[in-house]
Design a protein around this motif. Structure first.
Motif, PDB file in Angstrom:
ATOM      1  N   GLN A  44      45.820  36.999  44.347  1.00 51.90           N
ATOM      2  CA  GLN A  44      44.444  37.289  44.768  1.00 51.90           C
ATOM      3  C   GLN A  44      44.356  38.595  45.549  1.00 51.90           C
ATOM      4  O   GLN A  44      43.341  39.300  45.477  1.00 51.90           O
ATOM      5  CB  GLN A  44      43.899  36.107  45.575  1.00 51.90           C
ATOM      6  CG  GLN A  44      43.647  34.891  44.683  1.00 51.90           C
ATOM      7  CD  GLN A  44      43.466  33.601  45.446  1.00 51.90           C
ATOM      8  OE1 GLN A  44      43.341  33.595  46.680  1.00 51.90           O
ATOM      9  NE2 GLN A  44      43.453  32.480  44.726  1.00 51.90           N
ATOM     10  N   THR A  45      45.403  38.945  46.290  1.00 49.40           N
ATOM     11  CA  THR A  45      45.435  40.267  46.916  1.00 49.40           C
ATOM     12  C   THR A  45      45.404  41.348  45.848  1.00 49.40           C
ATOM     13  O   THR A  45      44.676  42.350  45.971  1.00 49.40           O
ATOM     14  CB  THR A  45      46.686  40.426  47.796  1.00 49.40           C
ATOM     15  OG1 THR A  45      46.621  39.511  48.894  1.00 49.40           O
ATOM     16  CG2 THR A  45      46.787  41.849  48.346  1.00 49.40           C
ATOM     17  N   VAL A  46      46.189  41.164  44.781  1.00 46.00           N
ATOM     18  CA  VAL A  46      46.179  42.124  43.679  1.00 46.00           C
ATOM     19  C   VAL A  46      44.775  42.210  43.067  1.00 46.00           C
ATOM     20  O   VAL A  46      44.249  43.312  42.846  1.00 46.00           O
ATOM     21  CB  VAL A  46      47.211  41.750  42.597  1.00 46.00           C
ATOM     22  CG1 VAL A  46      47.091  42.681  41.393  1.00 46.00           C
ATOM     23  CG2 VAL A  46      48.625  41.805  43.167  1.00 46.00           C
ATOM     24  N   TRP A  47      44.168  41.059  42.790  1.00 45.05           N
ATOM     25  CA  TRP A  47      42.813  41.069  42.230  1.00 45.05           C
ATOM     26  C   TRP A  47      41.851  41.844  43.135  1.00 45.05           C
ATOM     27  O   TRP A  47      41.004  42.602  42.656  1.00 45.05           O
ATOM     28  CB  TRP A  47      42.304  39.642  42.073  1.00 45.05           C
ATOM     29  CG  TRP A  47      42.997  38.830  41.016  1.00 45.05           C
ATOM     30  CD1 TRP A  47      43.884  39.281  40.068  1.00 45.05           C
ATOM     31  CD2 TRP A  47      42.880  37.422  40.815  1.00 45.05           C
ATOM     32  NE1 TRP A  47      44.306  38.233  39.284  1.00 45.05           N
ATOM     33  CE2 TRP A  47      43.715  37.079  39.716  1.00 45.05           C
ATOM     34  CE3 TRP A  47      42.154  36.412  41.446  1.00 45.05           C
ATOM     35  CZ2 TRP A  47      43.827  35.773  39.251  1.00 45.05           C
ATOM     36  CZ3 TRP A  47      42.270  35.107  40.986  1.00 45.05           C
ATOM     37  CH2 TRP A  47      43.094  34.789  39.895  1.00 45.05           C
ATOM     38  N   ASN A  48      41.974  41.636  44.436  1.00 43.34           N
ATOM     39  CA  ASN A  48      41.073  42.305  45.371  1.00 43.34           C
ATOM     40  C   ASN A  48      41.252  43.814  45.349  1.00 43.34           C
ATOM     41  O   ASN A  48      40.266  44.577  45.357  1.00 43.34           O
ATOM     42  CB  ASN A  48      41.306  41.770  46.789  1.00 43.34           C
ATOM     43  CG  ASN A  48      40.744  40.378  46.975  1.00 43.34           C
ATOM     44  OD1 ASN A  48      39.798  39.976  46.307  1.00 43.34           O
ATOM     45  ND2 ASN A  48      41.334  39.619  47.876  1.00 43.34           N
ATOM     46  N   VAL A  49      42.490  44.261  45.317  1.00 42.42           N
ATOM     47  CA  VAL A  49      42.734  45.703  45.305  1.00 42.42           C
ATOM     48  C   VAL A  49      42.260  46.308  43.986  1.00 42.42           C
ATOM     49  O   VAL A  49      41.611  47.360  43.967  1.00 42.42           O
ATOM     50  CB  VAL A  49      44.232  45.996  45.555  1.00 42.42           C
ATOM     51  CG1 VAL A  49      44.528  47.477  45.355  1.00 42.42           C
ATOM     52  CG2 VAL A  49      44.635  45.565  46.974  1.00 42.42           C
ATOM     53  N   VAL A  50      42.552  45.628  42.876  1.00 44.24           N
ATOM     54  CA  VAL A  50      42.150  46.136  41.563  1.00 44.24           C
ATOM     55  C   VAL A  50      40.625  46.218  41.445  1.00 44.24           C
ATOM     56  O   VAL A  50      40.087  47.160  40.852  1.00 44.24           O
ATOM     57  CB  VAL A  50      42.743  45.252  40.449  1.00 44.24           C
ATOM     58  CG1 VAL A  50      42.129  45.593  39.089  1.00 44.24           C
ATOM     59  CG2 VAL A  50      44.256  45.406  40.385  1.00 44.24           C
ATOM     60  N   LEU A 159      43.985  40.917  35.441  1.00 44.36           N
ATOM     61  CA  LEU A 159      42.979  39.910  35.804  1.00 44.36           C
ATOM     62  C   LEU A 159      42.849  38.817  34.738  1.00 44.36           C
ATOM     63  O   LEU A 159      41.752  38.338  34.443  1.00 44.36           O
ATOM     64  CB  LEU A 159      41.611  40.568  36.046  1.00 44.36           C
ATOM     65  CG  LEU A 159      41.566  41.759  37.011  1.00 44.36           C
ATOM     66  CD1 LEU A 159      40.152  42.296  37.135  1.00 44.36           C
ATOM     67  CD2 LEU A 159      42.111  41.380  38.370  1.00 44.36           C
ATOM     68  N   VAL A 160      43.979  38.412  34.179  1.00 43.27           N
ATOM     69  CA  VAL A 160      44.008  37.361  33.163  1.00 43.27           C
ATOM     70  C   VAL A 160      44.587  36.088  33.780  1.00 43.27           C
ATOM     71  O   VAL A 160      45.653  36.118  34.396  1.00 43.27           O
ATOM     72  CB  VAL A 160      44.859  37.779  31.951  1.00 43.27           C
ATOM     73  CG1 VAL A 160      45.007  36.617  30.971  1.00 43.27           C
ATOM     74  CG2 VAL A 160      44.241  38.988  31.264  1.00 43.27           C
ATOM     75  N   VAL A 161      43.866  34.981  33.613  1.00 46.46           N
ATOM     76  CA  VAL A 161      44.347  33.674  34.067  1.00 46.46           C
ATOM     77  C   VAL A 161      44.769  32.892  32.831  1.00 46.46           C
ATOM     78  O   VAL A 161      43.961  32.605  31.959  1.00 46.46           O
ATOM     79  CB  VAL A 161      43.259  32.915  34.847  1.00 46.46           C
ATOM     80  CG1 VAL A 161      43.763  31.535  35.273  1.00 46.46           C
ATOM     81  CG2 VAL A 161      42.803  33.723  36.053  1.00 46.46           C
ATOM     82  N   GLU A 186      35.211  39.111  37.353  1.00 46.45           N
ATOM     83  CA  GLU A 186      35.836  39.998  36.361  1.00 46.45           C
ATOM     84  C   GLU A 186      36.997  39.326  35.617  1.00 46.45           C
ATOM     85  O   GLU A 186      37.500  39.859  34.631  1.00 46.45           O
ATOM     86  CB  GLU A 186      36.378  41.254  37.056  1.00 46.45           C
ATOM     87  CG  GLU A 186      35.328  42.065  37.812  1.00 46.45           C
ATOM     88  CD  GLU A 186      35.179  41.636  39.263  1.00 46.45           C
ATOM     89  OE1 GLU A 186      34.571  42.403  40.033  1.00 46.45           O
ATOM     90  OE2 GLU A 186      35.650  40.530  39.630  1.00 46.45           O
ATOM     91  N   LEU A 187      37.429  38.159  36.081  1.00 45.67           N
ATOM     92  CA  LEU A 187      38.586  37.496  35.483  1.00 45.67           C
ATOM     93  C   LEU A 187      38.339  37.087  34.033  1.00 45.67           C
ATOM     94  O   LEU A 187      37.225  36.706  33.661  1.00 45.67           O
ATOM     95  CB  LEU A 187      38.949  36.241  36.281  1.00 45.67           C
ATOM     96  CG  LEU A 187      39.456  36.426  37.705  1.00 45.67           C
ATOM     97  CD1 LEU A 187      39.648  35.068  38.365  1.00 45.67           C
ATOM     98  CD2 LEU A 187      40.753  37.223  37.731  1.00 45.67           C
ATOM     99  N   THR A 188      39.394  37.135  33.249  1.00 46.64           N
ATOM    100  CA  THR A 188      39.409  36.526  31.923  1.00 46.64           C
ATOM    101  C   THR A 188      40.212  35.240  32.029  1.00 46.64           C
ATOM    102  O   THR A 188      41.418  35.276  32.296  1.00 46.64           O
ATOM    103  CB  THR A 188      40.071  37.460  30.895  1.00 46.64           C
ATOM    104  OG1 THR A 188      39.298  38.659  30.793  1.00 46.64           O
ATOM    105  CG2 THR A 188      40.153  36.788  29.527  1.00 46.64           C
ATOM    106  N   VAL A 189      39.529  34.105  31.863  1.00 44.86           N
ATOM    107  CA  VAL A 189      40.181  32.805  31.981  1.00 44.86           C
ATOM    108  C   VAL A 189      40.437  32.255  30.584  1.00 44.86           C
ATOM    109  O   VAL A 189      39.497  31.983  29.831  1.00 44.86           O
ATOM    110  CB  VAL A 189      39.322  31.822  32.796  1.00 44.86           C
ATOM    111  CG1 VAL A 189      39.972  30.437  32.818  1.00 44.86           C
ATOM    112  CG2 VAL A 189      39.121  32.336  34.221  1.00 44.86           C
ATOM    113  N   LEU A 190      41.683  32.100  30.226  1.00 43.50           N
ATOM    114  CA  LEU A 190      42.040  31.587  28.912  1.00 43.50           C
ATOM    115  C   LEU A 190      41.979  30.066  28.912  1.00 43.50           C
ATOM    116  O   LEU A 190      42.303  29.414  29.911  1.00 43.50           O
ATOM    117  CB  LEU A 190      43.441  32.057  28.525  1.00 43.50           C
ATOM    118  CG  LEU A 190      43.630  33.585  28.489  1.00 43.50           C
ATOM    119  CD1 LEU A 190      45.049  33.940  28.073  1.00 43.50           C
ATOM    120  CD2 LEU A 190      42.625  34.229  27.540  1.00 43.50           C
TER     121      LEU A 190
END
Length: 202
Positions: A44-50, A159-161, A186-190
């Motif tokens: 989630q830190t990565v997601w926040n920075v991205v 940002l892929v789950v 922005e996430l892509t949830v598979l």
């Protein structure tokens, strides 16, 4: 094998979260066997920075896993938890410490499916509901970061789950993914694989 440049990027990005780096530094002083800081606080830190959000946005807690099969009593784990509570006092974060050698003792009651005993902290990380969650970092004695990422880092930065149907039930994955999508649209949830669902029975 994760390329050095990806590991360097991960460290640079995670270091934007000063709460995270402080949790790493303090946990390193506890001498916990096989420990890792793991799960949401990392990806989630990565997601926040991205996505250009504040580094701590949406992070509910900071999970510290360790592995001590020598004493599976609740009293031993609770002593570590209480020591951690004192160590992390004053940090603007909830730090949860768990002995992964004990997970099989309570997992079925909480999640409705049995869990074979873990053999290591890494084995526990391997069983997260999403492969994106399968990430652990610890601070070694020489100051180096040790990174465990069995599925690599591409999905984390993209940002892929992606589901990981090896232990956690489908509802655990879908509940977590729904919460994450609210905070990071922005996430892509598979989707959870239907073949696995049908094998689980009605």
């Amino acid at each position: 094998m994760i390329p050095d440049e990806e590991l360097d990027l991960l460290r640079t990005v995670l270091s934007r979260n000063t709460v995270l780096t402080e949790v790493l530094a303090r946990t390193a002083t506890m001498g916990l066997p096989g420990w890792y800081l793991t799960a949401g606080c990392l990806f989630q830190t990565v997601w926040n920075v991205v996505t250009r959000r504040p580094p701590t946005h949406g992070i509910k807690d900071y999970d510290v896993f360790y592995f001590d099969a020598g004493d599976l009593s609740w009293e031993a784990e609770d002593a570590v938890i209480r020591a951690g509570r004192e160590l992390f006092a004053g940090l603007p974060a909830e730090v949860e410490i768990r002995n992964e050698a004990r997970v099989h003792l309570w997992y079925e009651q909480k999640f409705g499916v049995p869990c074979a005993p873990h053999t290591s902290t890494e084995a526990a990380i391997d069983r997260f509901a999403a492969t994106t969650c399968c990430l652990g970092v610890r601070l070694e004695a020489d100051g180096r970061w040790r990174v465990y990422a069995p599925h690599g880092l591409s999905d984390v930065f993209d940002l892929v789950v992606r589901p990981n149907p090896v232990l956690a039930p489908r509802f655990v994955y879908e509940t977590k993914a729904a919460r994450w999508r609210e905070l990071w649209p922005e996430l892509t949830v598979l989707p959870w694989p239907e073949t696995t669902s049908s094998m689980e029975g009605p």
